[in-house]
Design a protein around this motif. Sequence first.
Motif, PDB file in Angstrom:
ATOM      1  N   THR A  10       0.837  -1.193   0.000  1.00 56.23           N
ATOM      2  CA  THR A  10       0.000   0.000   0.000  1.00 56.23           C
ATOM      3  C   THR A  10       0.877   1.250   0.000  1.00 56.23           C
ATOM      4  N   ASP A  11       0.272   2.359  -0.413  1.00 53.25           N
ATOM      5  CA  ASP A  11       0.977   3.643  -0.310  1.00 53.25           C
ATOM      6  C   ASP A  11       0.758   4.191   1.099  1.00 53.25           C
ATOM      7  N   PRO A  12       1.317   5.346   1.444  1.00 58.76           N
ATOM      8  CA  PRO A  12       1.193   5.873   2.809  1.00 58.76           C
ATOM      9  C   PRO A  12      -0.251   6.128   3.255  1.00 58.76           C
ATOM     10  N   THR A  13      -1.170   6.318   2.306  1.00 53.30           N
ATOM     11  CA  THR A  13      -2.569   6.558   2.668  1.00 53.30           C
ATOM     12  C   THR A  13      -3.364   5.272   2.814  1.00 53.30           C
ATOM     13  N   GLY A  14      -2.737   4.122   2.521  1.00 56.40           N
ATOM     14  CA  GLY A  14      -3.411   2.841   2.610  1.00 56.40           C
ATOM     15  C   GLY A  14      -3.991   2.356   1.296  1.00 56.40           C
ATOM     16  N   LYS A  15      -3.794   3.099   0.213  1.00 52.01           N
ATOM     17  CA  LYS A  15      -4.293   2.695  -1.102  1.00 52.01           C
ATOM     18  C   LYS A  15      -3.477   1.518  -1.630  1.00 52.01           C
ATOM     19  N   HIS A  16      -4.168   0.491  -2.121  1.00 55.16           N
ATOM     20  CA  HIS A  16      -3.514  -0.706  -2.654  1.00 55.16           C
ATOM     21  C   HIS A  16      -2.673  -0.355  -3.878  1.00 55.16           C
ATOM     22  N   VAL A  17      -1.399  -0.802  -3.876  1.00 63.39           N
ATOM     23  CA  VAL A  17      -0.481  -0.562  -4.983  1.00 63.39           C
ATOM     24  C   VAL A  17      -0.244  -1.851  -5.766  1.00 63.39           C
ATOM     25  N   GLY A  18      -0.020  -2.961  -5.053  1.00 61.73           N
ATOM     26  CA  GLY A  18       0.268  -4.227  -5.699  1.00 61.73           C
ATOM     27  C   GLY A  18       0.470  -5.318  -4.675  1.00 61.73           C
ATOM     28  N   VAL A  19       1.074  -6.428  -5.102  1.00 61.41           N
ATOM     29  CA  VAL A  19       1.329  -7.566  -4.217  1.00 61.41           C
ATOM     30  C   VAL A  19       2.723  -8.135  -4.468  1.00 61.41           C
ATOM     31  N   VAL A  20       3.235  -8.827  -3.445  1.00 60.64           N
ATOM     32  CA  VAL A  20       4.443  -9.651  -3.551  1.00 60.64           C
ATOM     33  C   VAL A  20       3.978 -11.067  -3.266  1.00 60.64           C
ATOM     34  N   GLU A  21       4.286 -11.978  -4.183  1.00 61.81           N
ATOM     35  CA  GLU A  21       3.825 -13.360  -4.031  1.00 61.81           C
ATOM     36  C   GLU A  21       5.003 -14.316  -3.950  1.00 61.81           C
ATOM     37  N   GLY A  22       5.732 -14.281  -2.828  1.00 66.91           N
ATOM     38  CA  GLY A  22       6.814 -15.236  -2.593  1.00 66.91           C
ATOM     39  C   GLY A  22       8.039 -15.045  -3.458  1.00 66.91           C
ATOM     40  N   ALA A  66      10.987   9.927   3.862  1.00 69.31           N
ATOM     41  CA  ALA A  66       9.534   9.861   3.762  1.00 69.31           C
ATOM     42  C   ALA A  66       9.088   8.415   3.567  1.00 69.31           C
ATOM     43  N   LEU A  67       7.923   8.084   4.110  1.00 70.62           N
ATOM     44  CA  LEU A  67       7.323   6.774   3.922  1.00 70.62           C
ATOM     45  C   LEU A  67       6.814   6.666   2.495  1.00 70.62           C
ATOM     46  N   LEU A  68       7.254   5.652   1.762  1.00 66.69           N
ATOM     47  CA  LEU A  68       6.836   5.458   0.370  1.00 66.69           C
ATOM     48  C   LEU A  68       5.786   4.361   0.241  1.00 66.69           C
ATOM     49  N   LEU A  69       6.061   3.205   0.856  1.00 69.01           N
ATOM     50  CA  LEU A  69       5.182   2.042   0.743  1.00 69.01           C
ATOM     51  C   LEU A  69       5.158   1.302   2.059  1.00 69.01           C
ATOM     52  N   ARG A  70       4.144   0.447   2.195  1.00 66.73           N
ATOM     53  CA  ARG A  70       4.014  -0.435   3.373  1.00 66.73           C
ATOM     54  C   ARG A  70       3.671  -1.828   2.872  1.00 66.73           C
ATOM     55  N   PHE A  71       4.304  -2.851   3.477  1.00 66.49           N
ATOM     56  CA  PHE A  71       4.002  -4.244   3.158  1.00 66.49           C
ATOM     57  C   PHE A  71       3.137  -4.814   4.277  1.00 66.49           C
ATOM     58  N   VAL A  72       2.046  -5.474   3.891  1.00 69.05           N
ATOM     59  CA  VAL A  72       1.131  -6.072   4.864  1.00 69.05           C
ATOM     60  C   VAL A  72       0.940  -7.530   4.477  1.00 69.05           C
ATOM     61  N   GLN A  73       1.367  -8.459   5.339  1.00 68.23           N
ATOM     62  CA  GLN A  73       1.250  -9.878   5.024  1.00 68.23           C
ATOM     63  C   GLN A  73      -0.189 -10.319   5.166  1.00 68.23           C
ATOM     64  N   GLU A  74      -0.636 -11.134   4.211  1.00 66.40           N
ATOM     65  CA  GLU A  74      -1.995 -11.698   4.282  1.00 66.40           C
ATOM     66  C   GLU A  74      -2.036 -12.842   5.240  1.00 66.40           C
TER      67      GLU A  74
END
Length: 74
Positions: A10-22, A66-74
């Motif tokens: 996600t971006d700093p506002t929480g908007k979905h940007v993409g995924v990392v799949e392993g 500055a915060l650019l992105l955040r990774f959130v594990q499913e």
Amino acid sequence: MFETGRWNVTDPTGKHVGVVEGDEFVRDGEHLLYRIDGNELYSAGPEGRLYGFIEGDLVIAPATSALLLRFVQE
């Protein structure tokens, strides 16, 4: 860190940007957006521009801290 599981990006506002799949790429559907190399995040294009450094689940810009992105594990 990203070798297992699926991570939402996600971006700093929480908007979905993409995924990392392993693997070492952040993708939006079939498009590669970023490449992960250790604790560094680069553009996925041929120029390989450094975007920031991964600190825990955050990506921080090198020059501005500055915060650019955040990774959130499913």
